[in-house]
Design a protein around this motif. Structure first.
Motif, PDB file in Angstrom:
ATOM      1  N   LEU A 117     -10.664  -3.696  -2.877  1.00 50.24           N
ATOM      2  CA  LEU A 117      -9.271  -3.139  -2.934  1.00 50.24           C
ATOM      3  C   LEU A 117      -8.945  -2.514  -1.477  1.00 50.24           C
ATOM      4  O   LEU A 117      -7.713  -2.754  -1.228  1.00 50.24           O
ATOM      5  CB  LEU A 117     -10.014  -2.200  -3.545  1.00 50.24           C
ATOM      6  N   PHE A 118      -9.975  -2.354  -0.507  1.00 43.68           N
ATOM      7  CA  PHE A 118      -9.440  -1.984   0.869  1.00 43.68           C
ATOM      8  C   PHE A 118      -8.686  -3.469   1.110  1.00 43.68           C
ATOM      9  O   PHE A 118      -7.182  -3.021   1.976  1.00 43.68           O
ATOM     10  CB  PHE A 118     -10.432  -1.654   2.119  1.00 43.68           C
ATOM     11  N   ALA A 119      -9.191  -4.746   1.419  1.00 41.34           N
ATOM     12  CA  ALA A 119      -8.575  -5.730   1.742  1.00 41.34           C
ATOM     13  C   ALA A 119      -7.272  -5.949   1.403  1.00 41.34           C
ATOM     14  O   ALA A 119      -6.044  -6.602   1.080  1.00 41.34           O
ATOM     15  CB  ALA A 119      -9.310  -6.472   0.789  1.00 41.34           C
ATOM     16  N   LEU A 120      -6.878  -5.496  -0.309  1.00 47.68           N
ATOM     17  CA  LEU A 120      -5.887  -5.572  -1.141  1.00 47.68           C
ATOM     18  C   LEU A 120      -5.096  -5.053  -0.026  1.00 47.68           C
ATOM     19  O   LEU A 120      -3.385  -5.570  -0.750  1.00 47.68           O
ATOM     20  CB  LEU A 120      -5.426  -5.483  -2.991  1.00 47.68           C
ATOM     21  N   LEU A 121      -4.969  -3.508  -0.138  1.00 52.01           N
ATOM     22  CA  LEU A 121      -5.009  -2.533  -0.224  1.00 52.01           C
ATOM     23  C   LEU A 121      -3.789  -3.281   1.558  1.00 52.01           C
ATOM     24  O   LEU A 121      -2.472  -2.835   2.481  1.00 52.01           O
ATOM     25  CB  LEU A 121      -4.847  -1.012   0.478  1.00 52.01           C
ATOM     26  N   ARG A 122      -4.701  -3.812   2.397  1.00 54.17           N
ATOM     27  CA  ARG A 122      -3.931  -3.516   4.087  1.00 54.17           C
ATOM     28  C   ARG A 122      -2.767  -5.076   4.561  1.00 54.17           C
ATOM     29  O   ARG A 122      -2.529  -5.329   4.319  1.00 54.17           O
ATOM     30  CB  ARG A 122      -5.209  -4.485   4.687  1.00 54.17           C
ATOM     31  N   ARG A 124      -1.117  -5.291   1.476  1.00 60.99           N
ATOM     32  CA  ARG A 124       0.126  -5.093   0.913  1.00 60.99           C
ATOM     33  C   ARG A 124       0.840  -4.736   1.616  1.00 60.99           C
ATOM     34  O   ARG A 124       2.336  -4.793   1.698  1.00 60.99           O
ATOM     35  CB  ARG A 124      -0.046  -4.284  -0.290  1.00 60.99           C
ATOM     36  N   LEU A 125       0.141  -3.551   2.566  1.00 62.07           N
ATOM     37  CA  LEU A 125       0.351  -3.013   3.620  1.00 62.07           C
ATOM     38  C   LEU A 125       1.673  -3.939   4.779  1.00 62.07           C
ATOM     39  O   LEU A 125       2.401  -3.553   5.242  1.00 62.07           O
ATOM     40  CB  LEU A 125       0.146  -2.206   4.482  1.00 62.07           C
ATOM     41  N   GLY A 126       0.743  -4.615   5.006  1.00 61.36           N
ATOM     42  CA  GLY A 126       1.022  -5.736   6.238  1.00 61.36           C
ATOM     43  C   GLY A 126       2.444  -6.662   5.573  1.00 61.36           C
ATOM     44  O   GLY A 126       3.042  -6.552   6.176  1.00 61.36           O
ATOM     45  N   LYS A 127       2.312  -7.024   4.296  1.00 60.03           N
ATOM     46  CA  LYS A 127       3.852  -7.700   3.603  1.00 60.03           C
ATOM     47  C   LYS A 127       4.919  -7.138   3.211  1.00 60.03           C
ATOM     48  O   LYS A 127       5.332  -7.413   3.523  1.00 60.03           O
ATOM     49  CB  LYS A 127       2.817  -8.430   2.172  1.00 60.03           C
ATOM     50  N   GLY A 129       5.637  -4.056   3.194  1.00 63.50           N
ATOM     51  CA  GLY A 129       5.780  -2.139   4.201  1.00 63.50           C
ATOM     52  C   GLY A 129       5.616  -1.476   3.858  1.00 63.50           C
ATOM     53  O   GLY A 129       6.197   0.006   3.709  1.00 63.50           O
ATOM     54  N   ALA A 130       4.782  -1.614   2.526  1.00 65.62           N
ATOM     55  CA  ALA A 130       4.274  -0.383   1.117  1.00 65.62           C
ATOM     56  C   ALA A 130       4.205   0.963   1.879  1.00 65.62           C
ATOM     57  O   ALA A 130       3.826   0.704   2.883  1.00 65.62           O
ATOM     58  CB  ALA A 130       3.970  -1.183   0.358  1.00 65.62           C
ATOM     59  N   GLN A 131       3.260   1.431   0.917  1.00 71.42           N
ATOM     60  CA  GLN A 131       2.961   3.194   1.958  1.00 71.42           C
ATOM     61  C   GLN A 131       1.807   2.997   1.875  1.00 71.42           C
ATOM     62  O   GLN A 131       0.719   2.984   0.745  1.00 71.42           O
ATOM     63  CB  GLN A 131       3.964   4.481   1.094  1.00 71.42           C
ATOM     64  N   LEU A 132       0.629   3.917   2.643  1.00 73.80           N
ATOM     65  CA  LEU A 132      -0.781   3.955   2.832  1.00 73.80           C
ATOM     66  C   LEU A 132      -0.475   5.309   2.272  1.00 73.80           C
ATOM     67  O   LEU A 132      -0.253   6.120   3.080  1.00 73.80           O
ATOM     68  CB  LEU A 132      -1.041   3.601   4.316  1.00 73.80           C
ATOM     69  N   ASN A 133      -1.681   5.427   0.901  1.00 79.25           N
ATOM     70  CA  ASN A 133      -2.528   6.729   1.064  1.00 79.25           C
ATOM     71  C   ASN A 133      -3.615   7.540   1.391  1.00 79.25           C
ATOM     72  O   ASN A 133      -4.316   6.678   0.984  1.00 79.25           O
ATOM     73  CB  ASN A 133      -1.838   7.989  -0.543  1.00 79.25           C
ATOM     74  N   TRP A 134      -4.258   8.855   1.895  1.00 80.29           N
ATOM     75  CA  TRP A 134      -5.138   9.436   2.143  1.00 80.29           C
ATOM     76  C   TRP A 134      -5.032  10.905   2.605  1.00 80.29           C
ATOM     77  O   TRP A 134      -4.306  10.967   3.135  1.00 80.29           O
ATOM     78  CB  TRP A 134      -5.606   8.430   3.440  1.00 80.29           C
ATOM     79  N   VAL A 135      -5.752  11.242   1.481  1.00 80.01           N
ATOM     80  CA  VAL A 135      -6.056  12.432   1.472  1.00 80.01           C
ATOM     81  C   VAL A 135      -4.847  13.842   1.376  1.00 80.01           C
ATOM     82  O   VAL A 135      -4.729  14.429   2.401  1.00 80.01           O
ATOM     83  CB  VAL A 135      -7.142  13.509   2.905  1.00 80.01           C
ATOM     84  N   GLY A 136      -3.584  13.057   1.075  1.00 79.67           N
ATOM     85  CA  GLY A 136      -2.141  13.942   1.110  1.00 79.67           C
ATOM     86  C   GLY A 136      -1.710  13.758   1.673  1.00 79.67           C
ATOM     87  O   GLY A 136      -0.476  13.727   2.217  1.00 79.67           O
ATOM     88  N   ILE A 137      -1.605  11.778   2.452  1.00 85.58           N
ATOM     89  CA  ILE A 137      -0.802  11.911   3.415  1.00 85.58           C
ATOM     90  C   ILE A 137      -0.674  10.206   3.788  1.00 85.58           C
ATOM     91  O   ILE A 137      -0.973   9.857   2.490  1.00 85.58           O
ATOM     92  CB  ILE A 137      -1.528  11.782   5.555  1.00 85.58           C
ATOM     93  N   GLN A 138       0.871  10.467   3.346  1.00 91.89           N
ATOM     94  CA  GLN A 138       1.734   9.224   2.965  1.00 91.89           C
ATOM     95  C   GLN A 138       2.019   8.203   4.801  1.00 91.89           C
ATOM     96  O   GLN A 138       2.648   8.552   5.720  1.00 91.89           O
ATOM     97  CB  GLN A 138       2.757   9.096   2.450  1.00 91.89           C
ATOM     98  N   TYR A 139       1.947   7.383   4.770  1.00 88.46           N
ATOM     99  CA  TYR A 139       2.589   6.096   6.018  1.00 88.46           C
ATOM    100  C   TYR A 139       3.129   5.482   5.441  1.00 88.46           C
ATOM    101  O   TYR A 139       3.101   5.149   4.286  1.00 88.46           O
ATOM    102  CB  TYR A 139       1.080   5.933   6.711  1.00 88.46           C
ATOM    103  N   ASP A 140       4.703   5.534   5.966  1.00 89.84           N
ATOM    104  CA  ASP A 140       5.529   3.980   5.508  1.00 89.84           C
ATOM    105  C   ASP A 140       5.918   3.591   7.049  1.00 89.84           C
ATOM    106  O   ASP A 140       5.902   3.549   7.779  1.00 89.84           O
ATOM    107  CB  ASP A 140       7.018   5.478   5.407  1.00 89.84           C
ATOM    108  N   ALA A 141       4.748   2.133   6.645  1.00 88.91           N
ATOM    109  CA  ALA A 141       4.911   1.254   7.405  1.00 88.91           C
ATOM    110  C   ALA A 141       6.310   0.579   8.207  1.00 88.91           C
ATOM    111  O   ALA A 141       6.436   0.126   9.423  1.00 88.91           O
ATOM    112  CB  ALA A 141       3.942  -0.147   7.022  1.00 88.91           C
ATOM    113  N   SER A 142       7.390   0.721   7.141  1.00 91.25           N
ATOM    114  CA  SER A 142       8.728   0.129   7.615  1.00 91.25           C
ATOM    115  C   SER A 142       9.052   1.736   8.533  1.00 91.25           C
ATOM    116  O   SER A 142       9.446   0.661   9.250  1.00 91.25           O
ATOM    117  CB  SER A 142       9.463  -0.009   6.217  1.00 91.25           C
TER     118      SER A 142
END
Ligand code: CA
Length: 229
Positions: A117-122, A124-127, A129-142
């Motif tokens: 699952l982590f590999a899928l998220l990474r 997806r994020l790289g491809k 520019g989707a968002q990464l979410n953790w403990v209520g923080i969102q990271y917008d890669a784009s």
């Protein structure tokens, strides 16, 4: 990460739920395909773990709807990992062709499920520019920006690198050395590991208003945790 688990075998689902929650993930569990679609329509997940043989609407039907129905247009690239019984290999191939990202055959190892699952998220994020979410923080890669509860988190480039590394680790403790390497990769001024403590100190202060903290495990490392009940 925040997961939707779609599995009708209660024993398997409950044990999976127990392990994933103990590892710090948030998991919603539903036991049939129709419930899965209603959850997907109302909630934003980081990934879905989807069984193929399900009541009312099978896993393939859920996947088809997610990937093609207009209702899911803004979330149709959700990473999906298929769980399948050994005798369903033709279904498995069909599911991959229909847009599943990965699959695991039952019985499987929970650590492997988590790693995939982590590999899928990474990926997806790289491809995308989707968002990464953790403990209520969102990271917008784009946009290369962090937000928490609708507020943008203003961080320095070094704090940015440290926070991103902690978010990507998703609760797994990172050593100071690992953080140092992420933050000060080519930095001539950083002569000792102590500089990472300064970055972490400042980040901690910025995270306080959002009930997020950087916890430390003595002798192991640092991880990002939610202080919210
Ligand atoms: Ca099943």
């Amino acid at each position: 990460m925040y997961l939707l688990l779609v599995e009708d075998e209660a024993t398997l689902a409950e044990s999976l739920l127990g392990v994933l929650v103990a590892k710090g993930h948030r998991v919603d569990w539903v036991a049939d395909g129709r419930m899965a679609l209603s959850q997907l329509a109302t909630t934003r997940y980081d990934a879905m773990v989807l069984d193929l043989g399900l009541p009312y609407l099978d896993g393939r039907g859920v996947l088809d709807a997610l990937r093609t129905a207009p209702a899911f247009q803004d979330r149709q690239d959700l990473p999906v990992l298929i769980l399948s019984a050994r005798d369903q290999s033709s279904d498995k191939i069909a599911a991959l062709e229909a847009g599943a990202d990965d699959y695991l055959s039952k019985p499987f190892d929970v650590d492997e499920l988590e790693a995939r699952l982590f590999a899928l998220l990474r990926r997806r994020l790289g491809k995308t520019g989707a968002q990464l979410n953790w403990v209520g923080i969102q990271y917008d890669a784009s946009k290369r920006s962090f937000a928490c509860r609708g507020h943008t988190l203003a961080v320095s480039p070094r704090e940015h690198a440290a926070l991103l590394a902690l978010m990507q680790a998703q609760g797994v403790p990172l050593t100071r050395l690992a953080l140092y390497e992420r933050v000060f990769a080519d930095d001539e001024d950083a002569s000792s590991l102590d500089v990472i403590d300064v970055v972490i100190y400042r980040l901690r202060k910025k995270l306080v208003p959002f009930a997020v903290s950087i916890q430390s495990v003595r002798g192991i490392g640092l991880y990002l945790a939610s202080d919210a009940a």
